[in-house]
Write a protein that holds these residues in place. Structure first.
Motif, short mmCIF file in Angstrom:
data_model
loop_
_atom_site.label_atom_id
_atom_site.label_comp_id
_atom_site.label_asym_id
_atom_site.label_seq_id
_atom_site.Cartn_x
_atom_site.Cartn_y
_atom_site.Cartn_z
N LYS A 238 6.52 7.03 6.17
CA LYS A 238 5.20 7.61 5.97
C LYS A 238 5.03 8.90 6.75
O LYS A 238 4.39 9.85 6.29
N ARG B 84 -7.50 8.08 -4.58
CA ARG B 84 -7.87 8.33 -3.18
C ARG B 84 -8.39 7.09 -2.45
O ARG B 84 -8.60 7.13 -1.25
N ASP B 85 -8.61 6.01 -3.15
CA ASP B 85 -9.17 4.81 -2.53
C ASP B 85 -8.04 3.92 -2.01
O ASP B 85 -7.27 3.35 -2.81
N PRO B 86 -7.89 3.75 -0.68
CA PRO B 86 -6.79 2.94 -0.14
C PRO B 86 -6.82 1.50 -0.63
O PRO B 86 -5.77 0.92 -0.94
N GLU C 285 1.10 5.70 -2.87
CA GLU C 285 0.37 6.00 -1.64
C GLU C 285 -0.96 6.66 -1.98
O GLU C 285 -1.00 7.62 -2.77
N PRO C 286 -2.07 6.18 -1.42
CA PRO C 286 -3.37 6.79 -1.73
C PRO C 286 -3.42 8.25 -1.28
O PRO C 286 -2.83 8.63 -0.27
N SER D 201 -2.34 13.33 -0.77
CA SER D 201 -1.01 13.28 -0.16
C SER D 201 -0.30 14.59 -0.45
O SER D 201 -0.68 15.33 -1.36
#
Length: 465
Positions: A38, A115-117, A68-69, A72
């Protein structure tokens, strides 16, 4: 990616390192994880793009799905800042057009997580993504999943993944359950592009994706994003030998902006007097005013049912052939349509007098298994079509339609009555407004056909293509 083990755990065990990635994959490798730390997301983005580009140059229908949200580095590189994300698509909050992004110089389609984890986590753990990837595999597509070392997948999703590529100096554990296709160390962007281009040049180029023609971007080489508005784009669906079958995903749902009703148009529909190819029957010359007036008095047919939308004309033609084989005698036709400046070949059925009539027809297709879901979007208000001639003989109509098809013009006919006899009008396309009809106008011009956009009127013929 199974149990409690992660790539990070394997590195701590000091296991062997992966061999270099050969910039190619076995044909059986269709769902592939691209694993990275990450903390190295920024450098990984360039490597991910290079791998997806290299493979997509030789494989049709390559998708790159970021788990991955965002935002990025990969979202930024691909221009996906406004995408709703796959999580929103799979749970029904967004259409595929609001999710899929493709750069003008990119051979693959990018699907960000969103965008929402919490939604991104649910994306990896739910059944919807598993179903989506299963269809990609069944239809010979390729999907890369961008995964950080701590991410977890559902057991079903793990079983779908054929293998992985490690990004950076990443050792592979001997006990790692995923097959390794190698690793790509972080290097300069130029090094990655050279490796990918050398591999592409060494092997025969495969078919190109059915997406808009590539246009080299300006500047540093970052992708200039454009929305995929169907087929799909690459995720529109498949038939035998070609992408077809994801009609229920319809990437042009949200992307099209209807500019309202048409302006004042000539509905007199005089028969074209130019552009007839050798061998094409001429439109009826006797009583042209009477024939035209008969159609002016016929019922308007402003609705059709959308059964598919394809970037490839051949895929659309194949879909029509399949539909005619399954239900001979029904009206099926193709309407080349511009959606956000991208050409798609819509497959439409019927010429209905009302939305309710079109909805009833859609139900018939649903019961027959020709559509996987029923949606109001499929009831298209397409009242305008190009007038391609008036005829008094069915054989001449069929010859006219065949002659147009030989020159790249998809056409069909409707009929009405005049003094107890059946008369026919040949139409090209079906459109909401003049802007949507521009692609057909260009096709007609290239074929040497002069035609007027008029209100579509008449009844479906019992045996007209």
């Amino acid at each position: 990616m199974s149990g409690d083990a992660t790539p990070s755990d394997d590195r701590k065990q000091g296991n062997r390192e992966a061999a270099p990635f050969a910039w190619d994959l076995p044909d059986s490798a269709r769902i592939v994880a691209l694993l990275h730390e990450k903390s190295e997301a920024e450098r990984s983005a360039t490597v991910v793009d290079a791998i997806a580009t290299s493979i997509a140059r030789r494989r049709e229908h390559t998708l790159l799905l970021n788990t991955e949200p965002g935002p990025s580095p990969l979202d930024e590189l691909t221009g996906a800042g406004e995408s709703a994300g796959m999580a929103a698509f799979l749970d029904g909050r967004a259409s595929l057009a609001e999710v899929a992004v493709q750069g003008e110089d990119s051979p693959y389609v990018y699907l960000p997580a969103g965008r929402d984890p919490a939604a991104a986590a649910a994306l990896r753990e739910g059944d919807a993504l598993e179903t989506f990837l299963s269809r990609v595999r069944e239809r010979d597509g390729t999907a890369f999943l961008v995964v950080t070392e701590r991410m977890r997948f559902s057991p079903g999703l793990r079983r779908l993944v054929d293998g992985c590529v490690f990004l950076g100096e990443t050792p592979v554990g001997d006990g790692h359950e995923l097959q390794s296709y190698g690793s790509v160390p972080f290097g300069t962007e130029a090094d990655l592009e050279t490796a990918a281009s050398e591999t592409a040049a060494a092997e025969p180029a495969g078919p190109q994706p059915t997406t808009p023609e590539s246009t080299p971007g300006e500047g540093s080489g970052a992708h200039s994003p454009t929305r995929l508005v169907l087929a799909a784009t690459v995720v529109i669906g498949l038939s035998v030998g070609g992408w077809r079958a994801f009609e229920n995903m319809r990437p042009d749902i949200a992307a099209e902006t209807v500019a309202g009703g048409p302006g004042e148009l000539d509905e007199a529909g005089a028969a074209p007097d130019a552009g007839q190819a050798a061998g094409d029957p001429a439109p009826a010359q006797t009583e042209p005013d009477a024939l035209s007036l008969a159609f002016d008095a016929a019922r308007e047919r402003p609705f059709s049912v959308l059964l598919g939308s394809f970037a490839s004309r051949s895929d659309a033609e194949g879909r029509v052939e399949d539909l005619r084989a399954a239900s001979a005698g029904s009206l099926y036709f193709i309407a080349p349509t511009s959606v956000r400046d991208i050409l798609y070949h819509r497959v439409l059925a019927g010429a209905a007098e009302s939305e309710a009539e079109a909805a009833a027809l859609l139900d018939v297709f649903a019961l027959a298994g020709e559509v996987e879901e029923v949606n109001a979007w499929q009831l298209r208000p397409v009242r305008l079509a190009y007038d391609l001639g008036l005829f008094t003989d069915r054989t001449e109509v069929e010859a006219r339609i065949a002659g147009l098809a030989s020159r790249g013009v998809a056409a069909y006919s409707l009929e009405t009555s005049l003094d107890g006899r059946t008369i026919f009008r040949v139409y090209g396309g079906a459109y909401e407004n003049e802007d949507a009809a521009v692609p057909m106008a260009e096709i007609l011009e290239a074929a040497g056909e002069a035609a007027t956009l008029i209100a579509r009127r008449g009844d479906e013929a019992s045996s007209t293509p």
